[in-house]
Motif scaffolding. Sequence first.
Motif, PDB file in Angstrom:
ATOM      1  N   CYS A 196       0.837  -1.195   0.000  1.00  0.00           N
ATOM      2  CA  CYS A 196       0.000   0.000   0.000  1.00  0.00           C
ATOM      3  C   CYS A 196       0.875   1.250   0.000  1.00  0.00           C
ATOM      4  O   CYS A 196       2.008   1.235   0.505  1.00  0.00           O
ATOM      5  CB  CYS A 196      -0.918   0.026   1.219  1.00  0.00           C
ATOM      6  N   GLU A 250       0.586   5.632   0.644  1.00  0.00           N
ATOM      7  CA  GLU A 250      -0.245   6.730   1.128  1.00  0.00           C
ATOM      8  C   GLU A 250       0.512   8.039   1.031  1.00  0.00           C
ATOM      9  O   GLU A 250       1.753   8.061   1.061  1.00  0.00           O
ATOM     10  CB  GLU A 250      -0.699   6.467   2.567  1.00  0.00           C
ATOM     11  N   LYS A 287      -7.338   8.360   8.184  1.00  0.00           N
ATOM     12  CA  LYS A 287      -6.305   7.733   7.369  1.00  0.00           C
ATOM     13  C   LYS A 287      -5.768   8.754   6.382  1.00  0.00           C
ATOM     14  O   LYS A 287      -6.386   9.800   6.141  1.00  0.00           O
ATOM     15  CB  LYS A 287      -6.835   6.503   6.645  1.00  0.00           C
ATOM     16  N   GLY A 300      -4.680   7.317  -0.230  1.00  0.00           N
ATOM     17  CA  GLY A 300      -3.848   6.318  -0.903  1.00  0.00           C
ATOM     18  C   GLY A 300      -4.596   5.015  -1.014  1.00  0.00           C
ATOM     19  O   GLY A 300      -5.826   4.978  -1.012  1.00  0.00           O
ATOM     20  N   LEU A 327       4.869   5.484   3.063  1.00  0.00           N
ATOM     21  CA  LEU A 327       4.369   6.851   3.117  1.00  0.00           C
ATOM     22  C   LEU A 327       5.250   7.751   2.263  1.00  0.00           C
ATOM     23  O   LEU A 327       6.476   7.762   2.428  1.00  0.00           O
ATOM     24  CB  LEU A 327       4.363   7.358   4.563  1.00  0.00           C
TER      25      LEU A 327
END
Length: 209
Positions: A58, A60, A84, A87, A154
Amino acid sequence: MEDQIVDEDDTKSCVVNIYPLTGYYFGSKDAILPKHHTYFDQIQKLKSNYSTNGMRVCVEAVMLVELFKQPHLLVLQMRNSFFKLPGGRLRPGESEIEGLKCKLSHKLSYNGNEVDDNWEVGECLGTWWRSDFETSLCPSLPPHMNSPKECLKLFLVKLPRNKSFIVPKNQKILVVPLFQVHDNFKTYGRIISALPSLLSRFSFNMDNL
């Protein structure tokens, strides 16, 4: 003792321009229904995807604006219950940078089917890992764990002076002071509350009026 030589390029790379909140427009579009309604549903989906595609990856976005001469973070509030960063999950073989641009365009633009190339994705600020299906994401991977179930990266996304954000009606986009999320994991979770520490090596240039 010799004087330490500081690379000018390194110094510049640690300065981030952030622009006033007044330059951004926030609108809404049709709601996006959640794919998973319970924590059990999420775990079952994670197990199913892992058996098919391997580790879930994932990405973000960390996006900042200026308000009252202070850096503020853009955060999504989901179903009025948790927070959150924008993303999502990458498809198998999808690149991190292009995948994040695609996710941001899909979730924060009028036409989610078109990728907005104006997203300026910068460096990776941190990586979080889920060592097994039941545990939470952690900023490090235990040395004995060679088959993590999820990886979250991130990225700092540098915003232009003006931009529109179009959010599904069942979500909210909040502008939160960076100092407010610091170590406030009870409200914002461990990942968002860690961002002030991850961003502490940057200087914020807010003289852009």
